[in-house]
Design an enzyme around this catalytic site. Sequence first.
Site: not given
Ligand code: GCB
Length: 598
Positions: A160, A416, A469, A471, A475, A507
Amino acid sequence: MLRPRSTATREKVNLDGVWRFALDGAAGPEPWSGPLATRLEAAVPASYNDLFTDPAIRDHVGRVWYQRTVRVPRGWTNERVLLRVDAATHEGRVYVDGALVAEHVGGYTPFEADVTDHVRAGEEFRLTIGVNNELTNVTIPPGTITVSRSGRREQQYKHDFYNYAGLSRSVWLHCVPAVHVTDVTITTGLDGTTGTVGYAVETNAPAPVRVRALDADGAEVAAAHGTDGVLRIDGATPWRPGAAYLYDLVVEVLDEDGDEDGDGVLDVYREPFGVRTVEVRGTEFLINGEPFYFTGFGKHEDTPVRGKGHDDAYLVHDFQLLEWIGANSFRTSHYPYAEEVLEFADRHGIVVVDETAAVGLNLAVQGGLTGRPHDPTWAPETFGDATRDAHARHLRELIARDKNHPSVVMWCLANEASTAEEGAREYFEPLVGLTRGLDPSRPITFTAWLGATGGNDLVADLFDVVTVNRYYGWYIANGDLETAERYLEDDLRAWIEKFGKPVMMGEYGADTLPGLHSVWDVPWTEEYQRDYFEMNHRVFDRFDAFVGEHVWNFADFATSNGIHRVDGNKKGVFTRDRRPKSAAHALRARWRDLNGRR
Ligand code: GCB
């Protein structure tokens, strides 16, 4: 690759400043053959993209040209003259007057050329550097170039952050004597209170070598003759996280009588080092034999206007903020950072996970987002042997550049990648072998994406530390931290139980708009980011095998346009201009407390 340094036998000239600049095509077919026909000028170091108002420059896909004149110092008559480019993103081509002297692929590692035969001491030459920002399936990081219906060439990539390009780090002219040191490798150990310093010196021609270790006050604490061996420093002061201590290894190349007349030092090079050990034992990550828990961030080299251009003011300020918030470490997501950053980390006791630029080796993400079948990630027409060869070259260059930094405690081979997909093991196994061969002294890791779990990942057993990583709450289960907490706990438990290795979070983060507030769990608010971290931390603290937390991200950063991003990625704990969001204060309380206790 050795960094250019001034010593009694070496000099260097920094070529940063304002250079002539042109897009390819705008400056004639052979822009190096004469003065660049352009009105534009660009700053070095800086990415060129945000310097200009013209969108054709910002969005340019292809080569650009930089040019300046350089005068060789007149005292360099009998020296070898080298030109070093710290970074040309992603491919560089260097011309001295009309001669092509260097070509290099890979945007985040340095390269140099011996230009002695093309220049004369005291005289000027025209230096032209072409820089190409194109990414393909055989570059690291990878990308694809497409042509839109309107006929525009566009660069697509699977990461990104914005594809900033140009001469983002310094350019140097430096000189070395005819017989000189070409490489130094230092590996340290601790034997009780004695520091052991393994060294290996390479020279461009056979010659006697002497090495001396100096302490931080400049006093000699050990010395030896020969190109390799082990020095012992009694009562050594170790390099520790938060308490850096650096020695210098002074390497001297001597004339044939071994400097017996005291006048025979042909070359001197000076390499700082720290005495420390790193080891993974069971589920612990040990520095100097003591368990280490990572607190900190995934960062980016990203600032307004300069893009990925190195900037000493941001360097100092970012490290101040790391200290303020209680971070003891960071990951160089998602590419090797400027050498100045690692040297600063060495001097200030900040621990670094050094990551390659292999980000985006994953076609499964797209499938996951759209639900459509995706092309296989690991195949000759996508990422095959040629991609892996490029990845291997990049790893060699990274380790050659960063191997002597005490701050670097672990290599991260990729971010990733699609590691749960058929072919992943065949892709990674040789790279793991290569890394271990090049540097047996440091543990290795990779970061696992959401689709790779303890149940289906195919490569984690090859590595020393599992970095995930995740979220949940962003997400997945966005706005529902209760559900997110359950997902996260199950997910981490599966990795820990399956592999029995240390697990850390590479992350976790939530986009946050500073100034947006709510009393409820509303994504994008400052409270939500804080509560999201709190939920994550509750889960982390339930596992003994958990060795660290790297928040995504240190600061907001620029991304390419896209429907998922509003003016960039806003998961920063600091804004792009480095102001704290509310969560920064909560992290500060936790990390200062954690580091005080550990
Ligand atoms: C990820 C990536 C990172 C992105 C992040 C995001 O998994 O490793 O490069 O910036 O998510 O914020 O979506």
